[in-house]
Scaffold this motif. Structure first.
Motif, short mmCIF file in Angstrom:
data_model
loop_
_atom_site.label_atom_id
_atom_site.label_comp_id
_atom_site.label_asym_id
_atom_site.label_seq_id
_atom_site.Cartn_x
_atom_site.Cartn_y
_atom_site.Cartn_z
N VAL A 147 0.84 -1.20 0.00
CA VAL A 147 0.00 0.00 0.00
C VAL A 147 0.88 1.25 0.00
O VAL A 147 0.66 2.19 -0.78
CB VAL A 147 -0.94 0.01 1.22
CG1 VAL A 147 -1.66 1.35 1.34
CG2 VAL A 147 -1.96 -1.13 1.11
N LEU A 148 1.88 1.27 0.86
CA LEU A 148 2.76 2.43 0.95
C LEU A 148 3.56 2.63 -0.34
O LEU A 148 3.73 3.76 -0.81
CB LEU A 148 3.72 2.27 2.13
CG LEU A 148 4.65 3.46 2.41
CD1 LEU A 148 3.84 4.73 2.65
CD2 LEU A 148 5.54 3.16 3.61
N SER A 149 4.03 1.54 -0.94
CA SER A 149 4.79 1.62 -2.17
C SER A 149 3.94 2.21 -3.29
O SER A 149 4.41 3.03 -4.09
CB SER A 149 5.32 0.24 -2.56
OG SER A 149 6.15 0.33 -3.70
N ALA A 165 3.02 9.55 -5.59
CA ALA A 165 3.64 10.81 -5.16
C ALA A 165 4.69 11.26 -6.17
O ALA A 165 4.89 12.46 -6.39
CB ALA A 165 4.27 10.65 -3.78
N ILE A 166 5.37 10.30 -6.80
CA ILE A 166 6.33 10.62 -7.85
C ILE A 166 5.61 11.20 -9.06
O ILE A 166 6.01 12.20 -9.64
CB ILE A 166 7.15 9.38 -8.24
CG1 ILE A 166 8.03 8.93 -7.07
CG2 ILE A 166 8.02 9.67 -9.46
CD1 ILE A 166 8.77 7.63 -7.32
N ASP A 167 4.50 10.54 -9.45
CA ASP A 167 3.72 11.02 -10.60
C ASP A 167 3.20 12.44 -10.37
O ASP A 167 3.13 13.25 -11.30
CB ASP A 167 2.55 10.09 -10.87
CG ASP A 167 3.00 8.73 -11.41
OD1 ASP A 167 4.13 8.66 -11.92
OD2 ASP A 167 2.22 7.77 -11.32
N TRP A 168 2.84 12.74 -9.12
CA TRP A 168 2.32 14.07 -8.79
C TRP A 168 3.46 15.05 -8.47
O TRP A 168 3.21 16.19 -8.11
CB TRP A 168 1.36 13.98 -7.61
CG TRP A 168 0.06 13.30 -7.94
CD1 TRP A 168 -0.60 13.32 -9.12
CD2 TRP A 168 -0.73 12.48 -7.05
NE1 TRP A 168 -1.76 12.59 -9.04
CE2 TRP A 168 -1.87 12.05 -7.78
CE3 TRP A 168 -0.60 12.08 -5.72
CZ2 TRP A 168 -2.87 11.26 -7.23
CZ3 TRP A 168 -1.58 11.28 -5.17
CH2 TRP A 168 -2.71 10.87 -5.90
N GLU A 169 4.69 14.57 -8.57
CA GLU A 169 5.89 15.37 -8.37
C GLU A 169 6.06 15.93 -6.96
O GLU A 169 6.62 17.00 -6.75
CB GLU A 169 5.96 16.50 -9.42
CG GLU A 169 6.03 15.96 -10.84
CD GLU A 169 6.32 17.02 -11.86
OE1 GLU A 169 6.07 18.20 -11.58
OE2 GLU A 169 6.79 16.67 -12.95
N PHE A 170 5.57 15.18 -5.98
CA PHE A 170 5.87 15.53 -4.59
C PHE A 170 7.29 15.11 -4.24
O PHE A 170 7.97 15.76 -3.46
CB PHE A 170 4.89 14.83 -3.64
CG PHE A 170 3.52 15.44 -3.59
CD1 PHE A 170 3.31 16.65 -2.95
CD2 PHE A 170 2.43 14.82 -4.18
CE1 PHE A 170 2.05 17.22 -2.89
CE2 PHE A 170 1.18 15.38 -4.13
CZ PHE A 170 0.98 16.59 -3.49
N ASN A 216 10.95 6.58 -4.84
CA ASN A 216 10.12 5.73 -3.99
C ASN A 216 11.04 4.96 -3.04
O ASN A 216 11.66 3.97 -3.43
CB ASN A 216 9.29 4.77 -4.83
CG ASN A 216 8.36 3.91 -3.99
OD1 ASN A 216 8.44 3.89 -2.78
ND2 ASN A 216 7.47 3.20 -4.65
N VAL A 217 11.11 5.41 -1.79
CA VAL A 217 12.04 4.78 -0.84
C VAL A 217 11.58 3.39 -0.40
O VAL A 217 12.36 2.62 0.17
CB VAL A 217 12.24 5.68 0.41
CG1 VAL A 217 12.89 6.98 0.02
CG2 VAL A 217 10.91 5.93 1.12
N ALA A 218 10.31 3.05 -0.69
CA ALA A 218 9.82 1.71 -0.33
C ALA A 218 10.53 0.63 -1.13
O ALA A 218 10.65 -0.51 -0.69
CB ALA A 218 8.31 1.63 -0.55
#
Length: 375
Positions: A139-141, A147-152, A156-158
């Protein structure tokens, strides 16, 4: 890639223009900037300035003071709620609010590191199974990929964390004698849940299929039941799940004894309806509790445990009644295709893979048969 390109001249107007990608908006849609100028020099200067603005905006987003907890709330509302089934969303929401937010929510999203997730998995394994913790990781991954797609964030550290490897669940099954003893004991010790335990042993149906079975899907004349819906529970809520319209409902032939039990149960329900009206069993379910409500999966499991303890039988899960049903049929030399159809497996190979341990005994029956036929 955002911010690439070079000024071009419009052949019709003679003006110079550039188009640069400015990333994605909050809905994940690509955005572009386009401007035109009288000269190539003006276009190049303006483009350089626009590229710098785009890069600054990207850097600002990376360092925005949003926490993991705030972002996960945003993700639930903007992705999970609209892109997953209600049951899936309820499961995601429970994981986020019960586990991820309390443990990781205070960390800035751009400061989250793989080692923090590794420590989270270690702590959670104290009270949860490896299977559950692995689900948290997934879920977290997924949320961090979005979040990458939305450029936050850019990474992805997961992916750098190592979730626990779930142990393969051991499959248990009862012999005919053990199963008969269980059913006899369940009838005396837990009469309300006896019918659903009995049906599981006689049909091999899943718990969700049995809970969701409706009387209109019981064909007494042809002695068959049809699985057209399941009822599942997540986060304290029940979800009615219909099979896809393009799929044919699975039909299961009833044993003579199960047919008798269902006929008696239907009579009891009809009498209750006459007394209590539509307040009793409003969903017209075959298996309901004494108040006519949906049987909670946990209540069914506890009822089975009481019967097992009273019968002094080895501990099994409710799902192992399904395994027992299949094992008994295969041991009796029933063709695997028939067994596969009763279980609702998509392919016969699925059945053979699950019950591969039965191969030796089935082959033994085949050899015994050959011994009687061939000289």
């Amino acid at each position: 890639m955002a911010g690439t390109g070079y000024p071009k001249q419009d052949k019709k107007t003679g003006k110079w223009y550039f188009v640069i990608e400015a990333g994605k908006d909050s809905n994940g849609k690509r955005t572009r900037k386009k401007r035109s100028f009288e000269t190539k020099k003006e276009a190049k200067m303006a483009m350089a300035k626009a590229l710098l603005e785009v890069q600054n905006n990207r850097d600002t987003k990376k360092n925005v003071n949003i926490t993991v907890g705030e972002y996960l709330h945003y993700w639930l509302e903007n992705y999970a709620k609209t892109n997953t089934k209600p049951k899936t969303f309820a499961e995601y929401e429970k994981i986020v609010k019960t586990h991820l937010q309390p443990s990781l929510g205070h960390i800035k999203l751009y400061e989250l590191r793989s080692i923090q997730l590794q420590n989270y998995y270690k702590v959670k394994l104290i009270g949860l199974t490896a299977q559950s913790v692995t689900h948290h990781h997934r879920v977290l991954s997924k949320a961090l990929n979005d979040a990458i797609d939305w450029e936050f964030i850019d990474k992805n550290v997961a992916k750098g964390a190592k979730p626990p490897k779930p142990a393969k669940r051991e499959m248990n099954s009862y012999s005919v004698e053990q199963l008969n003893l269980l059913l006899k004991t369940a009838k005396d010790r837990t009469p309300v849940f006896y019918p659903i335990i009995y049906a599981a042993a006689h049909t091999g149906m899943r718990k969700s299929e049995l809970i969701g079975l409706n009387w209109k899907n019981v064909d007494f004349f042809n002695q068959r039941i049809y699985i057209r819906q399941t009822i599942t529970e997540a986060n304290g809520k029940y979800f009615f799940n219909s099979i896809p319209k393009n799929e044919k409902p699975r039909g299961i032939k009833l044993t003579a004894e199960l047919l008798k039990l269902l006929e008696k149960l239907k009579e009891e329900h009809d009498k209750q309806k006459e007394i209590l009206g539509d307040y009793f069993n409003p969903y017209n379910l075959v298996f309901c509790n004494s108040k006519g409500n949906i049987m909670a999966p946990s209540e069914i499991s506890r009822a089975l445990k009481r019967a097992l303890k009273a019968a002094n039988l080895p501990d099994i899960r409710f799902h192992d009644l399904r395994h027992s049903h299949a094992t008994i049929l295969l041991q009796a030399n029933v063709h695997p295709k028939i067994v596969s159809a009763r279980l609702g497996h998509s392919k016969i190979q699925v059945t053979m893979d699950i019950y591969s341990h039965m191969t030796d005994s089935i082959e033994g029956i085949a050899v015994d048969t050959l011994d009687t036929l061939l000289e």
